[in-house]
Design a protein around this motif. Sequence first.
Motif, short mmCIF file in Angstrom:
data_model
loop_
_atom_site.label_atom_id
_atom_site.label_comp_id
_atom_site.label_asym_id
_atom_site.label_seq_id
_atom_site.Cartn_x
_atom_site.Cartn_y
_atom_site.Cartn_z
N ALA A 168 0.83 -1.21 0.00
CA ALA A 168 0.00 0.00 0.00
C ALA A 168 0.86 1.26 0.00
O ALA A 168 0.54 2.25 -0.67
CB ALA A 168 -0.93 -0.02 1.20
N ARG A 169 1.96 1.24 0.74
CA ARG A 169 2.86 2.40 0.78
C ARG A 169 3.41 2.71 -0.61
O ARG A 169 3.44 3.88 -1.04
CB ARG A 169 4.02 2.11 1.74
N GLU A 170 3.82 1.68 -1.34
CA GLU A 170 4.38 1.89 -2.67
C GLU A 170 3.31 2.28 -3.68
O GLU A 170 3.57 3.06 -4.60
CB GLU A 170 5.11 0.63 -3.13
N VAL A 171 2.10 1.75 -3.52
CA VAL A 171 1.00 2.17 -4.40
C VAL A 171 0.73 3.66 -4.23
O VAL A 171 0.58 4.40 -5.20
CB VAL A 171 -0.27 1.34 -4.09
N SER A 172 0.69 4.12 -2.99
CA SER A 172 0.48 5.55 -2.74
C SER A 172 1.59 6.39 -3.33
O SER A 172 1.36 7.46 -3.93
CB SER A 172 0.37 5.81 -1.24
N ARG A 173 2.83 5.93 -3.18
CA ARG A 173 3.97 6.69 -3.68
C ARG A 173 3.94 6.80 -5.21
O ARG A 173 4.23 7.86 -5.77
CB ARG A 173 5.27 6.03 -3.24
N LEU A 174 3.58 5.71 -5.87
CA LEU A 174 3.69 5.67 -7.32
C LEU A 174 2.42 6.12 -8.04
O LEU A 174 2.50 6.64 -9.16
CB LEU A 174 4.05 4.24 -7.76
N LEU A 175 1.26 5.92 -7.42
CA LEU A 175 0.00 6.23 -8.10
C LEU A 175 -0.72 7.43 -7.50
O LEU A 175 -1.70 7.90 -8.06
CB LEU A 175 -0.92 5.01 -8.09
N GLY A 176 -0.22 7.91 -6.35
CA GLY A 176 -0.79 9.13 -5.79
C GLY A 176 -1.89 8.89 -4.78
O GLY A 176 -2.43 7.79 -4.66
N PRO A 177 -2.27 9.95 -4.05
CA PRO A 177 -3.22 9.82 -2.96
C PRO A 177 -4.66 9.57 -3.40
O PRO A 177 -5.52 9.21 -2.59
CB PRO A 177 -3.10 11.16 -2.23
N GLY A 178 -4.95 9.75 -4.69
CA GLY A 178 -6.31 9.52 -5.16
C GLY A 178 -6.68 8.07 -5.31
O GLY A 178 -7.86 7.74 -5.52
N VAL A 179 -5.70 7.18 -5.18
CA VAL A 179 -5.94 5.74 -5.31
C VAL A 179 -6.12 5.13 -3.92
O VAL A 179 -5.38 5.47 -3.00
CB VAL A 179 -4.76 5.06 -6.04
N ASP A 180 -7.10 4.24 -3.78
CA ASP A 180 -7.29 3.52 -2.52
C ASP A 180 -6.20 2.44 -2.46
O ASP A 180 -6.36 1.34 -2.97
CB ASP A 180 -8.68 2.89 -2.46
N ALA A 215 -6.62 -2.70 -14.29
CA ALA A 215 -7.77 -2.59 -15.21
C ALA A 215 -9.08 -2.58 -14.43
O ALA A 215 -9.98 -1.78 -14.73
CB ALA A 215 -7.74 -3.73 -16.21
N SER A 216 -9.19 -3.47 -13.43
CA SER A 216 -10.43 -3.54 -12.66
C SER A 216 -10.63 -2.34 -11.75
O SER A 216 -11.75 -2.08 -11.30
CB SER A 216 -10.46 -4.83 -11.82
N SER A 217 -9.56 -1.57 -11.50
CA SER A 217 -9.64 -0.38 -10.66
C SER A 217 -9.76 0.89 -11.48
O SER A 217 -9.68 2.00 -10.93
CB SER A 217 -8.39 -0.29 -9.77
N GLY A 218 -9.92 0.77 -12.80
CA GLY A 218 -10.00 1.94 -13.65
C GLY A 218 -8.69 2.66 -13.83
O GLY A 218 -8.66 3.86 -14.10
#
Length: 233
Positions: A25-37, A79-82
């Motif tokens: 989750a930490r890396e998802v936030s870093r790479l995809l930004g705060p708009g992603v759950d 893909a499933s997360s848009g």
Amino acid sequence: MTAVEVRALVFDVFGTVVDWRGGVAREVSRLLGPGVDATALADDWRERYAPSMERVRSGDLPWTPLDALHRSSLDDVLASSGLGDVPAEARDELVLAWHRLDPWPDVLPGLGRLRREFVLAPLSNGNVALQVDLARRSGLPWDCVLGAEIVRHYKPDPEVYDSAPQLLAVPPSSVVMVAAHLDDLTAARARGLRTAYVHRPDEFGGRVVPPGSDPEADLSVASFEELAEALGA
């Protein structure tokens, strides 16, 4: 089980040694930004973990290291997360999130004590490069790296559990499989290994609460430090 009988401890890694959910989750936030759950995406990705390995077990895929399975399943997750427009470079970097996971707080103190008495190794579905990166990042004191890629089988295939005593040249009853997952321990016992269950209530962030003990295990503990104490290390 006494410490005299035990020669080696082998460890499940994702969830038992390291916090996969928080790290991904930490890396998802870093790479995809705060708009992603980020936690929802991490959970979705993890849910595709077992089905992707089953494709290898069934023969639908040839042997495929976990990094490659993670990369393939990530495409479906995005893909499933848009998020189908995430570029390939960011996807490749996201796969490396699994190489950057943090150990639970009790892990390094507990392993430090255990290594004074026993051979220690991961017995993970993670590929060798991934395990080496995790060890170097956090100082995990493994004596060697064992697991799925060595034998080209994924847990719970018996070949994975059989490989530990074979490669370490000790009887199966001298090897303890340490895991936070009951199915992993059940499969290890079926191959003659001893088992130790570690309760990790935070593994799924409260979304799933794992059982507090395994009545079939030789030991059930709440931390690696408690495991070391139980084994006299």
